[in-house]
Design an enzyme around this catalytic site. Structure first.
Site, PDB file in Angstrom:
ATOM      1  NE  ARG A 255      -2.061  -1.285   3.771  1.00  0.00           N
ATOM      2  CZ  ARG A 255      -1.976  -2.531   4.226  1.00  0.00           C
ATOM      3  NH1 ARG A 255      -2.628  -3.502   3.599  1.00  0.00           N
ATOM      4  NH2 ARG A 255      -1.273  -2.826   5.300  1.00  0.00           N
ATOM      5  CB  SER A 256       3.576   2.353   2.023  1.00  0.00           C
ATOM      6  OG  SER A 256       2.598   2.287   3.017  1.00  0.00           O
TER       7      SER A 256
ATOM      8  CB  CYS B 195       3.891   1.711  25.238  1.00  0.00           C
ATOM      9  SG  CYS B 195       2.225   1.085  25.021  1.00  0.00           S
TER      10      CYS B 195
ATOM     11  CG  HIS C 182       0.520   5.152  27.312  1.00  0.00           C
ATOM     12  ND1 HIS C 182      -0.270   5.674  26.316  1.00  0.00           N
ATOM     13  CD2 HIS C 182       0.829   3.883  26.912  1.00  0.00           C
ATOM     14  CE1 HIS C 182      -0.430   4.763  25.360  1.00  0.00           C
ATOM     15  NE2 HIS C 182       0.233   3.673  25.696  1.00  0.00           N
TER      16      HIS C 182
END
Ligand code: A2P
Length: 340
Positions: free
Chosen positions: A45-46, A134, A247
């Site tokens: 797609r890229s 994360c 976060h």
């Protein structure tokens, strides 16, 4: 498997068009890594897209099994499925993979690294190194100095996680829903099971049979592996909040040895990767908007928990795309280069 010492290295970002991938090559540029050549990979797609690195356009290439020869280090952030398939292929071609997905984190052959906590574990990698979740990364950076000083018995954590942790589509969903709701338009949640704008979802990743989510279980298991201590008990509730970036976490920590709030403040002020931001009388405490774009973990609201003998409460915030993902991965690459 050691990185061969060179003046400059060929480095790749797999998943370069994604939210974390984008940040990865930005951090590579910012921290001035010795990059001879940067190669960027994504899906078909890229194909043909160009992205700017060091003022030069780099064309995005399609990821295939044959691309890894001649690449020294590849930072992967294209989802667990791609990592499971391509990381061993890359390692076989002599390329060291630093993988941001959950695919390899708990594999006993793969070190799980936070440079401030367990850089020594890098020595035993066999070509694949895992970057932790994360929420885990920012928590262990803050826990490590406390564990070293007073031995942590138990941590109760509640997270307030931004939508960028889910990826680009989720950031668009929060933006569009907010605009639509303010314009009295009907919304149709797609990425999340419920409205995320003006809401909080106590649901990150899949639910398991015991009622916990996979995100919560990751925080429990990854913390033990990174800290190298199975005796630390962690229990987590992870919540998605309508924040784009950064976060936050509320931590309740029980230690074996008594630490006062001032002692914790002093310990954390000296620790690498941490900024103590703690003057509530002046409205100074960590915020996701403060942490966004930064590499450090902000710690504040440090206070003693008087309901247990040796307890500390605190509030931390960090940029999930940076220290929670890209910066941590690039710091691992820096350590590898240092050790070469
Ligand atoms: P693409 O943009 O071409 O789809 P995010 O987590 O922000 O959604 O980003 C995911 C990243 O993983 C993107 O760069 C995406 O590329 C990449 N990706 C997804 N599927 C594949 C695949 N099959 N092969 C290579 N890269 C992939």
């Amino acid at each position: 498997m050691m990185l061969k010492k060179k003046d400059k290295y060929t480095i790749a970002v797999v998943g370069a068009t994604g939210a974390v991938g984008n940040e990865m090559f930005a951090v590579l540029e910012e921290r001035n890594l010795p990059v001879e050549k940067l190669r960027l990979f994504a899906s078909e797609r890229s194909e043909g897209k160009t992205l700017s690195f060091m003022n030069k356009d780099v064309t995005v290439e399609i990821l295939t099994e044959n691309v890894f020869k001649g690449i020294d280090i590849a930072l992967f952030s294209a989802g667990a499925e791609r990592s499971l398939h391509y990381a061993p292929v890359a390692a076989k071609a002599g390329c060291i993979v630093i993988d941001n997905s959950s695919a390899w984190r708990m594999d006993t052959e793969v070190p799980l690294i936070v440079p401030e906590v367990n850089p020594h574990d890098l020595k035993w990698h066999k070509g694949i190194i895992a970057n932790p979740n994360c929420s885990t990364i920012q928590m262990v950076v803050a826990l490590k100095p406390i564990h070293d000083a007073a031995i942590i018995r138990r941590v109760v954590v509640t997270t307030f996680q931004s939508v960028s942790g889910t990826g680009k589509k989720a950031m668009d969903e929060l933006l569009n829903q907010t605009a639509d709701l303010l314009n009295f338009k009907e919304i149709r949640p797609q990425v999340y099971p419920h409205q995320i704008a003006f809401n909080c979802l106590p649901h990150i990743d899949k639910f398991m049979d015991d009622g916990y989510t996979k995100e919560e279980i990751k925080m429990v298991n990854e913390t033990k592996k990174i800290m190298g201590d199975d005796s630390i008990r962690v229990t987590a509730t992870t919540v998605r909040v309508p924040v784009f970036r950064g976060h936050s976490e509320a931590l309740n920590i029980e230690t074996e040895k008594k630490l006062s709030a001032n002692e914790v403040r002093a310990l954390l002020s000296k620790a690498p990767g941490i900024i103590v931001y703690d003057a509530p009388e002046k409205n100074i405490y960590p915020l996701p908007t403060l942490a966004a774009g930064k590499d450090e973990v902000y710690v504040g609201r440090i206070r003693e928990d008087n309901t247990i003998e040796n307890g500390i409460n605190m509030w931390i915030a960090a940029d999930n795309l940076r220290k929670g993902a890209a910066t941590n991965a690039v710091q691992i690459a820096e350590k590898l280069i240092e050790m070469a």
